[in-house]
Design a protein around this motif. Sequence first.
Motif, PDB file in Angstrom:
ATOM      1  N   VAL A  55       0.799  -1.156  -0.120  1.00 23.47           N
ATOM      2  CA  VAL A  55      -0.058  -0.015  -0.132  1.00 23.47           C
ATOM      3  C   VAL A  55       0.892   1.269  -0.122  1.00 23.47           C
ATOM      4  CG1 VAL A  55      -1.648   1.201   1.273  1.00 23.47           C
ATOM      5  CG2 VAL A  55      -1.867  -1.136   1.416  1.00 23.47           C
ATOM      6  N   THR A  56       0.810   2.092  -1.013  1.00 24.77           N
ATOM      7  CA  THR A  56       1.707   3.475  -0.802  1.00 24.77           C
ATOM      8  C   THR A  56       0.641   4.728  -0.992  1.00 24.77           C
ATOM      9  OG1 THR A  56       3.169   2.225  -2.444  1.00 24.77           O
ATOM     10  CG2 THR A  56       3.010   4.464  -2.356  1.00 24.77           C
ATOM     11  N   ALA A  57       0.719   5.195   0.302  1.00 22.86           N
ATOM     12  CA  ALA A  57       0.077   6.486   0.465  1.00 22.86           C
ATOM     13  C   ALA A  57      -1.470   6.269  -0.087  1.00 22.86           C
ATOM     14  CB  ALA A  57       0.577   7.527  -0.464  1.00 22.86           C
ATOM     15  N   ASN A  58      -2.138   7.491  -0.373  1.00 22.05           N
ATOM     16  CA  ASN A  58      -3.690   7.349  -0.846  1.00 22.05           C
ATOM     17  C   ASN A  58      -3.966   8.469  -1.781  1.00 22.05           C
ATOM     18  OD1 ASN A  58      -3.168   8.924   1.831  1.00 22.05           O
ATOM     19  ND2 ASN A  58      -5.009   9.714   0.943  1.00 22.05           N
ATOM     20  N   THR A  59      -5.116   8.293  -2.459  1.00 20.28           N
ATOM     21  CA  THR A  59      -5.695   9.524  -2.902  1.00 20.28           C
ATOM     22  C   THR A  59      -6.659  10.041  -2.479  1.00 20.28           C
ATOM     23  OG1 THR A  59      -7.481   8.094  -3.846  1.00 20.28           O
ATOM     24  CG2 THR A  59      -5.737   7.682  -5.163  1.00 20.28           C
ATOM     25  N   ARG A  60      -6.614  11.260  -2.781  1.00 25.72           N
ATOM     26  CA  ARG A  60      -7.771  12.364  -2.040  1.00 25.72           C
ATOM     27  C   ARG A  60      -9.089  11.502  -2.118  1.00 25.72           C
ATOM     28  NH1 ARG A  60      -6.242  17.563  -5.252  1.00 25.72           N
ATOM     29  NH2 ARG A  60      -5.378  15.885  -6.640  1.00 25.72           N
ATOM     30  N   GLN A  61      -9.503  10.641  -3.077  1.00 25.70           N
ATOM     31  CA  GLN A  61     -10.926  10.099  -2.943  1.00 25.70           C
ATOM     32  C   GLN A  61     -10.896   9.025  -2.068  1.00 25.70           C
ATOM     33  OE1 GLN A  61     -11.967   8.405  -6.853  1.00 25.70           O
ATOM     34  NE2 GLN A  61     -13.642   7.410  -6.156  1.00 25.70           N
ATOM     35  N   ASN A  62      -9.686   8.308  -1.691  1.00 31.61           N
ATOM     36  CA  ASN A  62      -9.817   7.377  -0.603  1.00 31.61           C
ATOM     37  C   ASN A  62     -10.067   8.263   0.816  1.00 31.61           C
ATOM     38  OD1 ASN A  62      -6.725   5.752  -1.729  1.00 31.61           O
ATOM     39  ND2 ASN A  62      -8.874   5.032  -2.148  1.00 31.61           N
ATOM     40  N   GLY A  63      -9.400   9.423   0.790  1.00 28.00           N
ATOM     41  CA  GLY A  63      -9.616  10.081   2.165  1.00 28.00           C
ATOM     42  C   GLY A  63     -10.887  10.717   2.279  1.00 28.00           C
ATOM     43  N   GLU A  64     -11.748  11.121   1.019  1.00 31.64           N
ATOM     44  CA  GLU A  64     -13.062  11.529   1.186  1.00 31.64           C
ATOM     45  C   GLU A  64     -14.012  10.535   1.642  1.00 31.64           C
ATOM     46  OE1 GLU A  64     -13.256  13.641  -2.321  1.00 31.64           O
ATOM     47  OE2 GLU A  64     -11.919  15.095  -1.818  1.00 31.64           O
ATOM     48  N   GLU A  65     -13.669   9.305   0.836  1.00 30.79           N
ATOM     49  CA  GLU A  65     -14.703   8.153   1.118  1.00 30.79           C
ATOM     50  C   GLU A  65     -14.492   7.743   2.727  1.00 30.79           C
ATOM     51  OE1 GLU A  65     -14.496   6.421  -3.468  1.00 30.79           O
ATOM     52  OE2 GLU A  65     -13.936   5.013  -1.529  1.00 30.79           O
ATOM     53  N   PHE A  66     -13.431   7.548   3.071  1.00 30.20           N
ATOM     54  CA  PHE A  66     -13.047   7.141   4.338  1.00 30.20           C
ATOM     55  C   PHE A  66     -13.630   8.047   5.328  1.00 30.20           C
ATOM     56  CE2 PHE A  66     -10.664   7.412   8.260  1.00 30.20           C
ATOM     57  CZ  PHE A  66     -11.010   6.166   8.966  1.00 30.20           C
ATOM     58  N   LEU A  67     -13.403   9.242   5.532  1.00 34.21           N
ATOM     59  CA  LEU A  67     -13.942  10.130   6.310  1.00 34.21           C
ATOM     60  C   LEU A  67     -15.566  10.216   6.216  1.00 34.21           C
ATOM     61  CD1 LEU A  67     -11.629  13.235   5.992  1.00 34.21           C
ATOM     62  CD2 LEU A  67     -11.821  11.766   7.732  1.00 34.21           C
ATOM     63  N   ALA A  68     -16.330   9.918   5.163  1.00 39.80           N
ATOM     64  CA  ALA A  68     -17.818   9.987   5.086  1.00 39.80           C
ATOM     65  C   ALA A  68     -18.174   8.491   5.819  1.00 39.80           C
ATOM     66  CB  ALA A  68     -18.175  10.046   3.589  1.00 39.80           C
ATOM     67  N   GLU A  69     -17.419   7.512   5.530  1.00 40.53           N
ATOM     68  CA  GLU A  69     -17.742   6.224   6.171  1.00 40.53           C
ATOM     69  C   GLU A  69     -17.657   6.312   7.492  1.00 40.53           C
ATOM     70  OE1 GLU A  69     -16.702   2.932   3.770  1.00 40.53           O
ATOM     71  OE2 GLU A  69     -17.439   1.369   5.248  1.00 40.53           O
ATOM     72  N   ALA A  70     -16.383   6.789   8.114  1.00 47.28           N
ATOM     73  CA  ALA A  70     -16.179   7.011   9.336  1.00 47.28           C
ATOM     74  C   ALA A  70     -17.258   7.603  10.425  1.00 47.28           C
ATOM     75  CB  ALA A  70     -14.778   7.766   9.687  1.00 47.28           C
ATOM     76  N   ALA A  71     -17.956   8.649   9.529  1.00 43.04           N
ATOM     77  CA  ALA A  71     -18.934   9.332  10.190  1.00 43.04           C
ATOM     78  C   ALA A  71     -20.206   8.745  10.220  1.00 43.04           C
ATOM     79  CB  ALA A  71     -19.038  10.737   9.669  1.00 43.04           C
ATOM     80  N   ARG A  72     -20.576   7.954   9.191  1.00 37.22           N
ATOM     81  CA  ARG A  72     -21.805   7.187   9.159  1.00 37.22           C
ATOM     82  C   ARG A  72     -21.809   6.024  10.352  1.00 37.22           C
ATOM     83  NH1 ARG A  72     -21.304   6.826   3.960  1.00 37.22           N
ATOM     84  NH2 ARG A  72     -20.440   4.373   3.836  1.00 37.22           N
ATOM     85  N   ILE A  73     -20.636   5.461  10.444  1.00 34.50           N
ATOM     86  CA  ILE A  73     -20.697   4.443  11.156  1.00 34.50           C
ATOM     87  C   ILE A  73     -20.235   4.643  12.642  1.00 34.50           C
ATOM     88  CG2 ILE A  73     -19.961   2.748   9.437  1.00 34.50           C
ATOM     89  CD1 ILE A  73     -17.366   2.169  10.490  1.00 34.50           C
ATOM     90  N   ARG A  74     -19.904   6.274  12.806  1.00 36.98           N
ATOM     91  CA  ARG A  74     -19.632   6.795  14.076  1.00 36.98           C
ATOM     92  C   ARG A  74     -18.472   5.930  14.682  1.00 36.98           C
ATOM     93  NH1 ARG A  74     -17.353   9.536  16.778  1.00 36.98           N
ATOM     94  NH2 ARG A  74     -18.242  11.012  18.426  1.00 36.98           N
TER      95      ARG A  74
END
Length: 354
Positions: free
Chosen positions: A302-321
């Motif tokens: 795994v090498t770093a991340n894309t901005r899309q990965n970050g946006e998707e993750f933050l949205a999912e993190a909030a959804r599942i609290r």
Amino acid sequence: MSSTTAVLDQSEKKSLKRESPARGKMHAAVVEQFGKPLVLQEWDIPSPGAGQILVKTEACGVCHTDLHAANGDWPLKPTLPFIPGHEAIGLVVAVGSGVTIVKEGDRVGVPWLAHTCGICRFCLSGRENLCLRPRFTGWDVDGGYAEYVVVEEAYAYALPAEFDDVEVAPLLCAGIIGYRALLRAELPEGGRLGIYGFGGSAHLTAQVALARGARVHVMTRSREAQQLALQLGAASAGDADAAPPEPLDSAILFAPVGTLVPPALAALDRGGTLAIAGIYLSDIPALDYEQHLFEERSLRSVTANTRQNGEEFLAEAARIRLQVSTVSYPMERADQALRDLREDRVNGAAVLVV
Ligand SMILES: [Zn+2]
Ligand SMILES: [Zn+2]
């Protein structure tokens, strides 16, 4: 940016803590020499250039990469002196020319990925994490162990209101990288996931997998971490190199320990995938083709991340609290936080409060 003061002695540090910085100056925890304690200094507050924003830092996560950057552990090193930190949270206090979306007063996150070229073959094919000319926060550009940090508008994240500043900080690297590792591990719907090592990143990733209906098995030497895993809903928790109770569809190696690669591959079912999440891994011992790779087992990094990965993750993190377990340090104790991290004394994610 240039440093303006020499090393401060203890009494100077105290007065620095009490008084607000001189006009145009900020406090920062600085790496002056590799392998030496961080030094609290007064630096000029940076001004945002075109497309950039100035953020008043409230909190900044402490990541293993900061430790390696400060120690100069890797062949590629940051240029001295520099301010580490790539999980910075704060409010926008000034914007440069051409900034269109972010406004003063917005709460944003300043992550590891500071810039990509936008024109290399990887940027052009949706793989900016592999960009040939990237810049990273707290490495190529000064980071969040400071009262102010500058970031390009296009690389700052809007943050979900569900999390406070300290909680959301570790999501920016530990969380996003773990999320990308989960994608790379290709966990099928309702699949069986093995997690090797259970620190800041793994405890977040496990919750995402569990919320998606996975059965999660955690392998770690720490009894405390095993307990946390079971509390969060893992189906089993065993020793670092133990065999999980059932074959795995996917596995993620979070511990930077190459000797765990063979047992993690051996634990995969036919067609399973092992993703290595870390930026660094100790040597991998010789693999046995039949036992570790045959039957279409895959091994991926795994090498770093894309901005899309970050946006998707933050949205999912909030959804599942997502539950984030953190240990706070005042910025003046940044060096202590790094030492505790090195000695494995932080249960959860270390976060500086600025
Ligand atoms: Zn990091
Ligand atoms: Zn590029």
